[in-house]
Design a protein around this motif. Structure first.
Motif, short mmCIF file in Angstrom:
data_model
loop_
_atom_site.label_atom_id
_atom_site.label_comp_id
_atom_site.label_asym_id
_atom_site.label_seq_id
_atom_site.Cartn_x
_atom_site.Cartn_y
_atom_site.Cartn_z
N UNK A 331 -6.41 10.29 11.97
CA UNK A 331 -5.04 10.02 11.56
C UNK A 331 -5.06 8.83 10.59
N UNK A 332 -4.30 8.92 9.52
CA UNK A 332 -4.36 7.92 8.46
C UNK A 332 -4.24 6.50 9.00
N UNK A 333 -3.28 6.27 9.88
CA UNK A 333 -3.05 4.90 10.38
C UNK A 333 -4.22 4.38 11.21
N UNK A 334 -5.04 5.30 11.76
CA UNK A 334 -6.21 4.88 12.51
C UNK A 334 -7.43 4.66 11.62
N UNK A 335 -7.40 5.22 10.42
CA UNK A 335 -8.52 5.08 9.48
C UNK A 335 -8.29 3.93 8.51
N UNK A 336 -7.09 3.89 7.92
CA UNK A 336 -6.77 2.85 6.94
C UNK A 336 -6.05 1.71 7.66
N UNK A 337 -6.82 0.82 8.23
CA UNK A 337 -6.27 -0.27 9.02
C UNK A 337 -5.78 -1.40 8.11
N UNK A 338 -4.97 -2.28 8.68
CA UNK A 338 -4.54 -3.46 7.93
C UNK A 338 -5.73 -4.33 7.55
N UNK A 339 -6.74 -4.36 8.42
CA UNK A 339 -7.94 -5.15 8.11
C UNK A 339 -8.63 -4.61 6.86
N UNK A 340 -8.71 -3.28 6.74
CA UNK A 340 -9.31 -2.68 5.55
C UNK A 340 -8.49 -3.01 4.31
N UNK A 341 -7.16 -2.84 4.42
CA UNK A 341 -6.30 -3.10 3.26
C UNK A 341 -6.36 -4.56 2.85
N UNK A 342 -6.55 -5.44 3.80
CA UNK A 342 -6.70 -6.87 3.48
C UNK A 342 -8.02 -7.11 2.77
N UNK A 343 -9.08 -6.49 3.28
CA UNK A 343 -10.41 -6.69 2.69
C UNK A 343 -10.44 -6.27 1.24
N UNK A 344 -9.82 -5.14 0.92
CA UNK A 344 -9.87 -4.64 -0.47
C UNK A 344 -8.74 -5.20 -1.33
N UNK A 345 -7.91 -6.05 -0.73
CA UNK A 345 -6.92 -6.80 -1.51
C UNK A 345 -5.59 -6.11 -1.74
N UNK A 346 -5.28 -5.06 -0.98
CA UNK A 346 -4.00 -4.39 -1.18
C UNK A 346 -2.87 -5.04 -0.39
N UNK A 347 -3.23 -5.77 0.68
CA UNK A 347 -2.26 -6.60 1.37
C UNK A 347 -2.89 -7.96 1.60
N UNK A 348 -2.07 -8.96 1.84
CA UNK A 348 -2.59 -10.31 2.05
C UNK A 348 -2.29 -10.78 3.47
#
Length: 348
Positions: A331-348
Motif C-alpha cells: 500500500x502506498x502509505x506503507x511504502x512511501x513513508x514520511x522518513x523516505x520523503x524527508x530523506x529525498x527532500x520532498x518534505x522537511x
C-alpha cells in the motif's frame, strides 16, 4: 514554497494502461494527498504530442531551483539526464526508476554512466537493482518497492459467477510474447493433450499490434481460452472481476521487467501468482505461500504447476488469504513513508 516537478508517463489524462503509467499515476496522487507541491509533466504519447516537449523545456528553463522527479526508464529519459548536464545551473534530480533497465544499460555500456552523476538519489524497486547500481559506481540508491493506493479489498466469498468445478486462470498485462503469452498457450495445449480440460484462461490487456494476428489465431486454436479486453482496476468493480478468478499467470521474460504492479493487483484480489524466475519476481512471489516460481521460458513447468492446482484446488484457499494479507505491504502509505520523503527532500 519549493516546487517539485514529476516528469513521467501518467496515462495522458486517461486510465493508465501499462505498469509504468499506473505507478506514476499512483505516485502523483499520493504526493498531492500529502500536500506536497507538485507539477506533473505527463509524457504519455509525447511522440504524438510534441507540445509536451515544449512545455517540459519551458518548465526546466524557468524552474532552476525545483526538484525534478524522473519516472521513466526509456532512452528518452537518458537524453533528458544528458540535457540536465548541459544547463549552467545544476538541477536537483531524483530518479524514481521504473523496471530495471537503467542500471543494466550502464553495466552493458548501452548508456554512459557519467551523466547520471547529476542524480541525487536513485529509487529502485529491488535489492538486485541496487547491487547493479553499486557495480556501476553509484551508492546513492534507495530500495522502494512498487506500490498501489489500496482503498478496497474484495471479499472472495462474495465473488460473482464462481465455478467450483473449473479452475479459472487469468493473465493481466500487455499482450506480447515477452510477457509469456505464447508460453501460456503452449502450456494449455500440453494440458489439453493430456485430457485435462477443467480449466479456463482469460487474457486481459492491450494487444501489441504486431502480435494481434498471432494472438487471435492462438485464441481460436485453444478452446478454453478467451480475450477479456481491458480490465479497469481504477474502479472497485475491476477488482471484483479479478477476484472471480483463481490464479494469475505471469511467465514473463520481458527485459524491462522490474517489480510488476499486476502482482500487487493479484494479491489485492486474493490471487496466487505463477510467475517466472525473472528479475524481481522471486522476491515478490513467495513460492508455496503466495504463488509458485517456475523457470523462465518453460511451458512444461508452467503446465505442471497448473495441473497440480487443477487437481487440488483446495490448496488455493490458504494461499489466497496470504495474498490479500501481503498486498497491504505494498500500500502506498506503507511504502512511501514520511522518513523516505524527508530523506529525498520532498518534505522537511
Amino acid at each position: 514554497m519549493k516546487s517539485n516537478i514529476l516528469i513521467a508517463p501518467c496515462g495522458g489524462g486517461r486510465i493508465p494502461r501499462n505498469g509504468a503509467s499506473a505507478k506514476n499515476y499512483h505516485l502523483a496522487l499520493y504526493l498531492k494527498s500529502k500536500q506536497i507541491p507538485l507539477t506533473v509533466v505527463d509524457t504519455e504519447a509525447w511522440r504524438k504530442k510534441p507540445w509536451i516537449l515544449l512545455r517540459l523545456l519551458w518548465m526546466i528553463l524557468t524552474n532552476a531551483k525545483a526538484t525534478y522527479i524522473v519516472g521513466t526508464d526509456s532512452m528518452s529519459a537518458y537524453r533528458l539526464i544528458r540535457f540536465f548536464n548541459l544547463l549552467p545551473h545544476k538541477r536537483n534530480v531524483i530518479y524514481w526508476t521504473i523496471g530495471g533497465a537503467v542500471a543494466q544499460w550502464m553495466k552493458m555500456g548501452k548508456v554512459k554512466s557519467k551523466p547520471y552523476q547529476i542524480v541525487r538519489y536513485f529509487l529502485v524497486e529491488g535489492e538486485a537493482m541496487k547491487q547493479t547500481f553499486f557495480e556501476c559506481g553509484y551508492e546513492n540508491v534507495i530500495v522502494v518497492p512498487n506500490f498501489k493506493n489500496i482503498n478496497y479489498i474484495p471479499k472472495r466469498d462474495k465473488c460473482h459467477n464462481k465455478d467450483n468445478d473449473t479452475v479459472q486462470f487469468v493473465f493481466l498485462s500487455r499482450i506480447i510474447p515477452q510477457k509469456g503469452c505464447d508460453l501460456i498457450f503452449d502450456a494449455m495445449q500440453q494440458l489439453n493433450e493430456k485430457g485435462v480440460f477443467n480449466f479456463h484462461t482469460v487474457f486481459y490487456g492491450p494487444i501489441e499490434p504486431s502480435y494481434e494476428k498471432e494472438f487471435q489465431k492462438k485464441l481460436q486454436m485453444t478452446a478454453n481460452s478467451k480475450f477479456g479486453g481491458f480490465l479497469n482496476l481504477h474502479d472497485t468493480s475491476g477488482y471484483d472481476i479479478l477476484a472471480d478468478y483463481d490464479v494469475m499467470l505471469f511467465p514473463t521474460f520481458w527485459s524491462g521487467e522490474g517489480f510488476p504492479g499486476i502482482i500487487i493487483d493479484a494479491y489485492i484480489s486474493g490471487l496466487p501468482v505463477i510467475a517466472s524466475n525473472w528479475n524481481l519476481n522471486k522476491d515478490i512471489v513467495v513460492d508455496g505461500e503466495t504463488g509458485y516460481i517456475i523457470p523462465p521460458h518453460n511451458a512444461a513447468a508452467l503446465a505442471h504447476v497448473m495441473k497440480q492446482i487443477i487437481e487440488n484446488k483446495q490448496i488455493l484457499k490458504e494461499m489466497s488469504a496470504n495474498c490479500q494479507k501481503k498486498a497491504m505491504a505494498y500500500n502506498t502509505k506503507n511504502v512511501i513513508s514520511d522518513a523516505l520523503l524527508t530523506t529525498i527532500g520532498l518534505i522537511s
